[in-house]
Design an enzyme around this catalytic site. Sequence first.
Site, PDB file in Angstrom:
ATOM      1  N   SER A   1       0.847  -1.188   0.000  1.00  0.00           N
ATOM      2  CA  SER A   1       0.000   0.000   0.000  1.00  0.00           C
ATOM      3  C   SER A   1       0.885   1.241   0.000  1.00  0.00           C
ATOM      4  CB  SER A   1      -0.888   0.019   1.252  1.00  0.00           C
ATOM      5  OG  SER A   1      -1.512   1.278   1.447  1.00  0.00           O
TER       6      SER A   1
ATOM      7  N   TYR B   1      -2.504  -0.359  10.328  1.00  0.00           N
ATOM      8  CA  TYR B   1      -2.548  -0.697   8.904  1.00  0.00           C
ATOM      9  C   TYR B   1      -1.216  -0.393   8.237  1.00  0.00           C
ATOM     10  CZ  TYR B   1      -4.114  -0.757   4.051  1.00  0.00           C
ATOM     11  OH  TYR B   1      -4.238  -1.029   2.706  1.00  0.00           O
TER      12      TYR B   1
END
Length: 257
Positions: A141, A154
């Site tokens: 990501s 995250y």
Amino acid sequence: MMSTKKLNSKTAIITGGGSGIGRAISLCFAAEGASVHILELNTATADVLAEEIRAGGGTATVHACDVSRQDQVLAVIHGIGKADILVNNAGIAHVGNVETTSEADFDRIYSVNIKGAYNMLHAVVPLMKENGGGAILNMASIAAWVGLSDRFAYSASKGAVYAMTLSVARDYLHYGIRCNSLSPARVHTPFVDGFIAKNYPGREAEMFETLSKSQPIGRMAKPEEIASLALYLCSDEAAFITGNDYPIDGGFIKLNN
């Protein structure tokens, strides 16, 4: 005549392959000739997708699997028995900084995003060694590259995915196993719509616009755009590429200034 399909006769294992980005990758890979194995915790949407793939002349099998459970992963992979391609796509998100992230929150992210990827790699790499090689694609990501507000757990998990990508790529160079990762910015999926509805009730249109414009290109990515890059990296056309992360981010990392 030889098939012109890029993944003809290859076995592709895709975690979280029943929805969102994973769904687009499953459809793309099946259309390019791969025998697609979709691993999902909840199989209802994956079953519908598999029927769609088969109706179009492709090959797809759905496996119920919790990637955080190594026993389940090993059982499923043993049953499949062959792996040319692994896409570690399954993942979950969490909103919160280091103070507001509880131990339970952190453990939940760890179990799926980090341990889940490890479990799949642990199970699939031996099959690829036996097969004489393979291609692995991990879903990282932009959170692995830049600081994002309220994404503590995250971001930590996606940084770990990026690091695991480099480690696997280095360790298995001489086995013909390539390992790369993708780092998408925001992608317009049903997950994003649900996230906005849950966290910003009554402000859905406003937040969708705000999140879209956070990419300098002015919009979110389409799942199919992620799938196209995934296809290239998992195909023989990318035979010289390993140990790399590919931001697919509409300019988010380099142009947000």
